[in-house]
Design a protein around this motif. Structure first.
Motif, PDB file in Angstrom:
ATOM      1  N   ALA A 375      56.929 -46.187  -7.141  1.00  0.00           N
ATOM      2  CA  ALA A 375      56.719 -45.134  -6.144  1.00  0.00           C
ATOM      3  C   ALA A 375      58.004 -44.336  -5.904  1.00  0.00           C
ATOM      4  O   ALA A 375      57.963 -43.110  -5.733  1.00  0.00           O
ATOM      5  CB  ALA A 375      56.227 -45.746  -4.831  1.00  0.00           C
ATOM      6  N   LEU A 376      59.146 -45.009  -5.902  1.00  0.00           N
ATOM      7  CA  LEU A 376      60.418 -44.345  -5.583  1.00  0.00           C
ATOM      8  C   LEU A 376      61.025 -43.606  -6.766  1.00  0.00           C
ATOM      9  O   LEU A 376      61.694 -42.584  -6.585  1.00  0.00           O
ATOM     10  CB  LEU A 376      61.421 -45.383  -5.067  1.00  0.00           C
ATOM     11  CG  LEU A 376      61.104 -46.024  -3.714  1.00  0.00           C
ATOM     12  CD1 LEU A 376      62.097 -47.138  -3.425  1.00  0.00           C
ATOM     13  CD2 LEU A 376      61.142 -44.979  -2.598  1.00  0.00           C
ATOM     14  N   ALA A 377      60.791 -44.084  -7.988  1.00  0.00           N
ATOM     15  CA  ALA A 377      61.507 -43.543  -9.150  1.00  0.00           C
ATOM     16  C   ALA A 377      60.724 -42.503  -9.938  1.00  0.00           C
ATOM     17  O   ALA A 377      61.322 -41.763 -10.732  1.00  0.00           O
ATOM     18  CB  ALA A 377      61.904 -44.689 -10.081  1.00  0.00           C
ATOM     19  N   THR A 378      59.405 -42.408  -9.741  1.00  0.00           N
ATOM     20  CA  THR A 378      58.605 -41.506 -10.568  1.00  0.00           C
ATOM     21  C   THR A 378      59.048 -40.055 -10.448  1.00  0.00           C
ATOM     22  O   THR A 378      59.297 -39.370 -11.457  1.00  0.00           O
ATOM     23  CB  THR A 378      57.110 -41.627 -10.208  1.00  0.00           C
ATOM     24  OG1 THR A 378      56.660 -42.956 -10.509  1.00  0.00           O
ATOM     25  CG2 THR A 378      56.279 -40.628 -11.001  1.00  0.00           C
ATOM     26  N   VAL A 379      59.137 -39.551  -9.228  1.00  0.00           N
ATOM     27  CA  VAL A 379      59.501 -38.133  -9.035  1.00  0.00           C
ATOM     28  C   VAL A 379      60.913 -37.830  -9.531  1.00  0.00           C
ATOM     29  O   VAL A 379      61.109 -36.859 -10.280  1.00  0.00           O
ATOM     30  CB  VAL A 379      59.318 -37.729  -7.564  1.00  0.00           C
ATOM     31  CG1 VAL A 379      59.856 -36.314  -7.323  1.00  0.00           C
ATOM     32  CG2 VAL A 379      57.846 -37.798  -7.163  1.00  0.00           C
ATOM     33  N   PRO A 380      61.933 -38.616  -9.165  1.00  0.00           N
ATOM     34  CA  PRO A 380      63.275 -38.336  -9.705  1.00  0.00           C
ATOM     35  C   PRO A 380      63.328 -38.352 -11.230  1.00  0.00           C
ATOM     36  O   PRO A 380      64.027 -37.528 -11.836  1.00  0.00           O
ATOM     37  CB  PRO A 380      64.129 -39.469  -9.117  1.00  0.00           C
ATOM     38  CG  PRO A 380      63.427 -39.856  -7.870  1.00  0.00           C
ATOM     39  CD  PRO A 380      61.968 -39.701  -8.168  1.00  0.00           C
ATOM     40  N   LEU A 381      62.599 -39.254 -11.861  1.00  0.00           N
ATOM     41  CA  LEU A 381      62.575 -39.304 -13.323  1.00  0.00           C
ATOM     42  C   LEU A 381      62.025 -38.009 -13.912  1.00  0.00           C
ATOM     43  O   LEU A 381      62.597 -37.438 -14.852  1.00  0.00           O
ATOM     44  CB  LEU A 381      61.714 -40.476 -13.792  1.00  0.00           C
ATOM     45  CG  LEU A 381      62.405 -41.797 -14.138  1.00  0.00           C
ATOM     46  CD1 LEU A 381      61.354 -42.818 -14.548  1.00  0.00           C
ATOM     47  CD2 LEU A 381      63.433 -41.614 -15.241  1.00  0.00           C
ATOM     48  N   MET A 382      60.901 -37.556 -13.372  1.00  0.00           N
ATOM     49  CA  MET A 382      60.263 -36.359 -13.915  1.00  0.00           C
ATOM     50  C   MET A 382      61.049 -35.085 -13.578  1.00  0.00           C
ATOM     51  O   MET A 382      61.035 -34.125 -14.358  1.00  0.00           O
ATOM     52  CB  MET A 382      58.822 -36.253 -13.407  1.00  0.00           C
ATOM     53  CG  MET A 382      57.967 -37.440 -13.818  1.00  0.00           C
ATOM     54  SD  MET A 382      58.038 -37.766 -15.621  1.00  0.00           S
ATOM     55  CE  MET A 382      57.589 -39.504 -15.661  1.00  0.00           C
ATOM     56  N   VAL A 383      61.743 -35.083 -12.458  1.00  0.00           N
ATOM     57  CA  VAL A 383      62.631 -33.953 -12.146  1.00  0.00           C
ATOM     58  C   VAL A 383      63.786 -33.906 -13.140  1.00  0.00           C
ATOM     59  O   VAL A 383      64.166 -32.830 -13.633  1.00  0.00           O
ATOM     60  CB  VAL A 383      63.160 -34.065 -10.700  1.00  0.00           C
ATOM     61  CG1 VAL A 383      64.294 -33.060 -10.453  1.00  0.00           C
ATOM     62  CG2 VAL A 383      62.033 -33.831  -9.697  1.00  0.00           C
ATOM     63  N   ALA A 384      64.320 -35.082 -13.467  1.00  0.00           N
ATOM     64  CA  ALA A 384      65.402 -35.145 -14.452  1.00  0.00           C
ATOM     65  C   ALA A 384      64.910 -34.679 -15.823  1.00  0.00           C
ATOM     66  O   ALA A 384      65.638 -34.005 -16.559  1.00  0.00           O
ATOM     67  CB  ALA A 384      65.935 -36.579 -14.553  1.00  0.00           C
ATOM     68  N   LEU A 385      63.665 -34.997 -16.163  1.00  0.00           N
ATOM     69  CA  LEU A 385      63.088 -34.531 -17.423  1.00  0.00           C
ATOM     70  C   LEU A 385      62.937 -33.010 -17.412  1.00  0.00           C
ATOM     71  O   LEU A 385      63.279 -32.334 -18.396  1.00  0.00           O
ATOM     72  CB  LEU A 385      61.727 -35.193 -17.649  1.00  0.00           C
ATOM     73  CG  LEU A 385      60.944 -34.749 -18.889  1.00  0.00           C
ATOM     74  CD1 LEU A 385      61.688 -35.155 -20.168  1.00  0.00           C
ATOM     75  CD2 LEU A 385      59.534 -35.356 -18.886  1.00  0.00           C
ATOM     76  N   ALA A 386      62.424 -32.476 -16.318  1.00  0.00           N
ATOM     77  CA  ALA A 386      62.202 -31.035 -16.227  1.00  0.00           C
ATOM     78  C   ALA A 386      63.498 -30.244 -16.326  1.00  0.00           C
ATOM     79  O   ALA A 386      63.528 -29.138 -16.883  1.00  0.00           O
ATOM     80  CB  ALA A 386      61.479 -30.699 -14.924  1.00  0.00           C
ATOM     81  N   HIS A 387      64.595 -30.803 -15.795  1.00  0.00           N
ATOM     82  CA  HIS A 387      65.893 -30.116 -15.827  1.00  0.00           C
ATOM     83  C   HIS A 387      66.748 -30.547 -17.016  1.00  0.00           C
ATOM     84  O   HIS A 387      67.935 -30.212 -17.067  1.00  0.00           O
ATOM     85  CB  HIS A 387      66.652 -30.389 -14.518  1.00  0.00           C
ATOM     86  CG  HIS A 387      66.058 -29.697 -13.329  1.00  0.00           C
ATOM     87  ND1 HIS A 387      65.004 -30.218 -12.621  1.00  0.00           N
ATOM     88  CD2 HIS A 387      66.370 -28.515 -12.739  1.00  0.00           C
ATOM     89  CE1 HIS A 387      64.696 -29.408 -11.630  1.00  0.00           C
ATOM     90  NE2 HIS A 387      65.505 -28.361 -11.682  1.00  0.00           N
ATOM     91  N   ARG A 388      66.137 -31.280 -17.950  1.00  0.00           N
ATOM     92  CA  ARG A 388      66.806 -31.743 -19.171  1.00  0.00           C
ATOM     93  C   ARG A 388      68.033 -32.610 -18.888  1.00  0.00           C
ATOM     94  O   ARG A 388      68.941 -32.710 -19.707  1.00  0.00           O
ATOM     95  CB  ARG A 388      67.208 -30.551 -20.048  1.00  0.00           C
ATOM     96  CG  ARG A 388      66.033 -29.693 -20.499  1.00  0.00           C
ATOM     97  CD  ARG A 388      66.490 -28.518 -21.344  1.00  0.00           C
ATOM     98  NE  ARG A 388      65.399 -27.648 -21.711  1.00  0.00           N
ATOM     99  CZ  ARG A 388      64.636 -27.778 -22.806  1.00  0.00           C
ATOM    100  NH1 ARG A 388      64.883 -28.768 -23.641  1.00  0.00           N
ATOM    101  NH2 ARG A 388      63.659 -26.929 -23.048  1.00  0.00           N
ATOM    102  N   ALA A 389      68.041 -33.226 -17.729  1.00  0.00           N
ATOM    103  CA  ALA A 389      69.135 -34.140 -17.415  1.00  0.00           C
ATOM    104  C   ALA A 389      68.985 -35.448 -18.190  1.00  0.00           C
ATOM    105  O   ALA A 389      69.981 -36.143 -18.446  1.00  0.00           O
ATOM    106  CB  ALA A 389      69.167 -34.420 -15.915  1.00  0.00           C
ATOM    107  N   LEU A 390      67.745 -35.786 -18.530  1.00  0.00           N
ATOM    108  CA  LEU A 390      67.463 -36.966 -19.341  1.00  0.00           C
ATOM    109  C   LEU A 390      66.550 -36.557 -20.487  1.00  0.00           C
ATOM    110  O   LEU A 390      65.624 -35.758 -20.288  1.00  0.00           O
ATOM    111  CB  LEU A 390      66.783 -38.069 -18.510  1.00  0.00           C
ATOM    112  CG  LEU A 390      67.631 -38.775 -17.445  1.00  0.00           C
ATOM    113  CD1 LEU A 390      66.760 -39.726 -16.624  1.00  0.00           C
ATOM    114  CD2 LEU A 390      68.784 -39.527 -18.083  1.00  0.00           C
TER     115      LEU A 390
END
Length: 487
Positions: A375-390
């Motif tokens: 629940a806590l990590a899903t949104v930060p992970l996908m935001v990082a994907l969208a901004h090409r941080a990961l």
């Protein structure tokens, strides 16, 4: 004189054979002493040999129980492979057989019809959970598992030999949908029956390891289906697969089903079920079963809520995530597909690790931790994907590791919540309803969000579902028989 000799011999207390007495009393004393000594020695020797014999018997019994548990685990796991392979191979081959089995000149309309055949399987799964679950709860786990696999395999063979729309006209798509309905009913009872079987046959200290391994069959089936598609395209080409090569995929599915059927026929019935059936307890009557369902209402609600987050997480991570990355513009079609194999293999390893952890720390504590992290990590992970941080492959691996606990532990955890006479139905119906309503519709809903310009809301939906599942764990009440595995 005779009396004196007798008294002397008796008073000596040694009862030796050297004393020749004329008295009967002396002879009796000597005989009794010798007999007692012999008996004591014999008992000592027997006691010394009995202990290792008992230990050997216990070890032998333990080995037999372990072997039976492993065979039961194999029987449950191979069913997950077949179910997942059958389900996925239909979806990935639909674009190739749609124009052959659905009449008309519009390929898009034909594909929609083919996907309708995919959707109806989800619709009838809850019904299948009840029908096949009642069979497993009344006739036995082994019988239910064997029956479901026989039906799934037979339907796969019939799909493989279906006549085309050019030959059979409208009968071709009708037959296809009917066969998918039959498979959906059988698959509705497959996973709950397998979960109950593993719960009742696994060694107590390894229950959640066995749970994770058995569910890994679903992931293995997913991998195999994409492997078969890749092999077909490499050997026959796209035109060859569309021209009839797609039938090979369903024949492979039938072959896997027959292998699973052979394994299951040699598996033993669950001892826990056999004992319950012989006892003829409250679950042996319709009124008794209704009472057990009512008493389990709280846990039935918990199974539904926990399944919501688990099924959305699974379909997001294993099915929709590559498409999500493409829509974000951070990965191409080829890159997204190629990035899935290693994460799926790591997911299997993570599920095994989580199962071992749950056997040590307790399943509920481990599950809650996994759902909270999801629940806590899903949104930060996908935001990082969208901004090409990961990169895509890192996000995929991390996300699949996060869903390891929700999908790996719930099989046995759910089964432990219910009495044996209603176990398969009580866990299967809420599980399949949640899967159909939220898992099966997730890719469609996510696609609709993207078209409406709200693609970034998809991770929030998945995270919210995980939070709902976390709250659902608060409803769980373990039966007293579950003992220390309920922590």
């Amino acid at each position: 004189m005779t009396s004196a000799v007798a008294d002397s011999a008796a008073g000596d207390g040694r009862g030796t054979g050297r004393c020749t007495a004329t008295s009967t009393g002396t002879t009796t004393a000597t005989s009794t002493s010798t007999s007692t000594s012999t008996s004591t020695s014999t008992t000592a020797i027997t006691g010394a040999t009995d202990a290792p014999t008992t230990d050997t018997a216990a070890r032998s019994e333990g080995r037999r129980a372990g072997a039976a548990g492993r065979k039961a685990l194999l029987a449950a796991t191979v069913g997950g492979v077949v179910e997942s392979f059958d389900w996925t191979i239909y979806a990935v081959l639909a674009p190739f057989f749609a124009t052959q089995l659905f009449p008309g000149d519009d390929p898009a309309t034909a594909l929609i019809g083919a996907y309708l055949g995919f959707a109806v399987g989800f619709v009838v799964r809850p019904f299948g959970s009840y029908v096949m679950g009642r069979i497993s709860d009344s006739r036995g786990r082994r019988f239910g598992l064997t029956l479901s696999m026989a039906v799934i395999s037979a339907a796969s063979v019939l799909i493989a030999i279906l006549p085309t729309a050019g030959v059979a006209g409208a009968a071709a798509p009708v037959l296809l949908v009917l066969l998918r309905l039959v498979q959906g009913v059988s698959m509705g009872g497959e996973n709950p029956s397998a979960a109950a079987y593993v719960t009742e046959t696994a060694p107590r200290r390894l229950r959640f390891l066995y749970s994770s391994i058995s569910y890994s069959g679903v992931v293995i089936g997913n991998i195999l289906s994409f492997g078969v598609l890749t092999l077909l395209l490499a050997t026959l080409g796209k035109d060859g697969v569309s021209g009839g090569g797609w039938r090979i995929g369903f024949l492979v599915a039938a072959g896997l089903g027959l292998l699973a059927l052979w394994i299951r026929r040699s598996a033993e019935e669950s001892e826990e079920f056999a004992e319950q059936a012989a006892a003829a307890g409250p679950g042996s009557t319709a009124a008794g079963r209704r009472a057990l369902y009512r008493a389990s209402a709280r846990n039935i609600a918990a199974v539904f809520l926990i399944s919501v987050g688990a099924t959305i997480g699974y379909y997001f991570g294993t099915t929709y995530l590559p498409q999500y990355a493409q829509q974000l513009g951070v990965a191409s079609d080829t890159e997204s597909s190629a990035s899935m194999l290693l994460p799926l293999l790591l997911l299997i390893a993570a599920m095994v690790g989580v199962g071992k952890l749950a056997d040590r720390l307790g399943p509920l504590r481990t599950l809650r931790t996994g759902l909270a992290l999801l629940a806590l990590a899903t949104v930060p992970l996908m935001v990082a994907l969208a901004h090409r941080a990961l990169p895509m492959w890192v996000v995929t691996i991390v996300y699949l590791l996060l869903i390891a606990a929700p999908i790996g532990l719930t099989n046995v955890l759910f089964a432990q919540l219910f009495p044996v006479p209603v176990r398969v139905v009580a866990m299967g119906v809420p599980y399949t309803v949640a899967t159909g309503l939220f898992g099966g519709t997730f890719p469609l809903l996510a696609q609709a969000m993207g078209r409406a310009g709200h693609l970034t809301m998809v991770p929030w939906w998945a995270a919210g579902a995980a939070a709902v599942s976390l709250l659902g764990t608060l409803l769980i009440r373990f039966p007293e028989r579950s003992g220390p595995t309920t922590g």
